[in-house]
Scaffold this active site. Sequence first.
Site, mmCIF file in Angstrom:
data_model
loop_
_atom_site.group_PDB
_atom_site.id
_atom_site.type_symbol
_atom_site.label_atom_id
_atom_site.label_comp_id
_atom_site.label_asym_id
_atom_site.label_seq_id
_atom_site.Cartn_x
_atom_site.Cartn_y
_atom_site.Cartn_z
ATOM 1 N N CYS A 258 0.800 -1.235 0.000
ATOM 2 C CA CYS A 258 0.000 0.000 0.000
ATOM 3 C C CYS A 258 0.829 1.280 0.000
ATOM 4 C CB CYS A 258 -0.965 -0.006 1.190
ATOM 5 S SG CYS A 258 -2.269 -1.227 0.968
HETATM 6 P P1 NAD Z 1 -3.951 -8.894 -4.142
HETATM 7 O O1 NAD Z 1 -2.930 -8.731 -5.209
HETATM 8 O O2 NAD Z 1 -3.610 -9.638 -2.899
HETATM 9 O O3 NAD Z 1 -5.245 -9.586 -4.759
HETATM 10 C C1 NAD Z 1 -5.815 -9.236 -5.964
HETATM 11 C C2 NAD Z 1 -6.589 -10.448 -6.493
HETATM 12 O O4 NAD Z 1 -7.374 -10.059 -7.609
HETATM 13 C C3 NAD Z 1 -5.700 -11.594 -6.965
HETATM 14 O O5 NAD Z 1 -6.108 -12.790 -6.322
HETATM 15 C C4 NAD Z 1 -5.965 -11.664 -8.486
HETATM 16 O O6 NAD Z 1 -5.900 -12.983 -8.992
HETATM 17 C C5 NAD Z 1 -7.374 -11.111 -8.541
HETATM 18 N N1 NAD Z 1 -7.779 -10.557 -9.837
HETATM 19 C C6 NAD Z 1 -7.121 -9.689 -10.642
HETATM 20 N N2 NAD Z 1 -7.875 -9.384 -11.724
HETATM 21 C C7 NAD Z 1 -9.028 -10.057 -11.601
HETATM 22 C C8 NAD Z 1 -10.213 -10.142 -12.371
HETATM 23 N N3 NAD Z 1 -10.370 -9.464 -13.522
HETATM 24 N N4 NAD Z 1 -11.205 -10.961 -11.947
HETATM 25 C C9 NAD Z 1 -11.084 -11.653 -10.807
HETATM 26 N N5 NAD Z 1 -9.993 -11.605 -9.994
HETATM 27 C C10 NAD Z 1 -8.984 -10.812 -10.397
HETATM 28 O O7 NAD Z 1 -4.437 -7.431 -3.794
HETATM 29 P P2 NAD Z 1 -4.808 -6.836 -2.343
HETATM 30 O O8 NAD Z 1 -3.591 -6.663 -1.529
HETATM 31 O O9 NAD Z 1 -5.963 -7.576 -1.791
HETATM 32 O O10 NAD Z 1 -5.280 -5.367 -2.770
HETATM 33 C C11 NAD Z 1 -6.469 -5.163 -3.483
HETATM 34 C C12 NAD Z 1 -6.777 -3.678 -3.475
HETATM 35 O O11 NAD Z 1 -7.056 -3.248 -2.143
HETATM 36 C C13 NAD Z 1 -5.627 -2.797 -3.966
HETATM 37 O O12 NAD Z 1 -6.147 -1.692 -4.652
HETATM 38 C C14 NAD Z 1 -4.966 -2.335 -2.684
HETATM 39 O O13 NAD Z 1 -4.302 -1.110 -2.820
HETATM 40 C C15 NAD Z 1 -6.165 -2.191 -1.767
HETATM 41 N N6 NAD Z 1 -5.856 -2.331 -0.343
HETATM 42 C C16 NAD Z 1 -4.983 -3.280 0.065
HETATM 43 C C17 NAD Z 1 -4.714 -3.418 1.429
HETATM 44 C C18 NAD Z 1 -3.726 -4.454 1.902
HETATM 45 O O14 NAD Z 1 -3.308 -4.358 3.068
HETATM 46 N N7 NAD Z 1 -3.344 -5.434 1.107
HETATM 47 C C19 NAD Z 1 -5.352 -2.594 2.360
HETATM 48 C C20 NAD Z 1 -6.268 -1.653 1.909
HETATM 49 C C21 NAD Z 1 -6.519 -1.525 0.531
#
Ligand code: NAD
Length: 454
Positions: A279
Amino acid sequence: MRISIVGTGYVGLVSGVCLADCGHDVTCVDLDQAKVGMINAAQPTIHERGLAELLARNAGRRLRATTDLAQAIGESEVTFIAVGTPAAEGRIDLSYVLEAARGIGVALRDKREYHAVVVKSTVVPGTTDGPVRERLETASGLRAGRDFGLGMNPEFLTEGRAVEDFSSPDRIVLGGIDARTREVLGRVYAGFADVTTIRTNNTTAEFIKYASNAVLATMISFSNEIARLCASVGDVDVVDVMRGVHESAYFTTRAAGQPPVKAGITSFLEAGCGFGGSCLPKDVTALVGHGREHGLGMPLLASVLEVNRGQPDEVVRLITRHYPDLGRVRVTVLGLAFKPDTDDVRESPAFPLVRRLVAEGAAVTAYDPVARPEGHEALVGVRLAKSLPEALAQAEIVVLVTRWDEFRDLRTVLDSLGLEPLVVDGRRILDAGEFRTYEGIGRSFAGSRAGAAT
Ligand code: NAD
């Protein structure tokens, strides 16, 4: 409610499991068949405290996973987009979000009932009402606000305590293109009636998330810049300096008869080897890039990133005070996860540090209690140990990078091995006086002398 969540990573899976545990019926959608299979078998795909129990309780009952987006849309009332938004070439990469929006739009074409689409991914201000709306409308042939709802609901969970954060949030931000979308979101979060809830438009909701992360990153780089000067001035320790800062009434509250309570922000006002994770680095990078696109230089946030990029070099500087030549010197790096209690290594400060050490010719061993990033390109030529004693066995230098609790016992493990390596404390969690040769970020006492404050 019947909810679908597209993207089953840290945010999507934790949100899905927690919303199912609140009583909703949740379908998680991911392109990754292996993740889908594991979730349906109630196996956590990530390391998060409490996740396994919640999955066991809900998988196969109120929670299921699938790769079939169209079916998930057809069978739910609201869809959250929780796919990744990495930074690429100094700006946000929206390709995953826009592809998810296009797929949802195609599925909405065949749907008769009202549906709300909500962006949960962190996206730069203007994205939901701009390109996301455009993709949804083009693919569906429908109009946002008239035919379907469009919302933005940023996520504030912290990895390592994600389940706890989602279940007991400090705030809930509900953005919507119209009142009807916000009403749908209100029903999703009906179980959180006592939590401060900000109802706003989509762009403000997007901005709240970026402003929140940017201020935390700024605090960290501020502390690290102060630490650099402490390290250079002589006879001063940044830990003592920050302790004095924390005691201010701005950061610590004192109620009569109660022990003083430090505000959570003080944990960001501590020096260390830099921020990482999925993040802060990418969100600040995206905000600076977004500013540039709007003709703004964003000099403060650009400096926040610059200070952070330099922190691994600060660690190397401490090492080379004792070992000007690192050729074949055995260095053990403790911690690969970007923070404790998670297996997430994205943008971990351990990697630029390891790269530098390898480039200087050191023989590097790395150990993390949970993260196992075998095959990571920064770890070529690095030995991955399976336990702390194995990692330390031959060490001439030990560098602590991640604040894992297990590393607080470093002295005991070194005693059991009869070793006195140079200890470089990148997180300032060790007692300097316990080690024959100790260096810590932001500390300019000679040798192992303890700080002056009592
Ligand atoms: P991540 O990379 O862990 O997970 C993303 C998932 O989306 C993956 O499993 C991928 O296979 C899937 N994906 C991608 N394209 C897809 C599609 N078209 N259809 C279905 N699945 C699809 O990401 P994350 O860490 O969970 O982060 C997700 C969002 O949340 C980001 O924007 C991030 O900035 C935000 N966020 C993350 C956190 C954190 O601590 N990780 C906290 C707050 C906000």
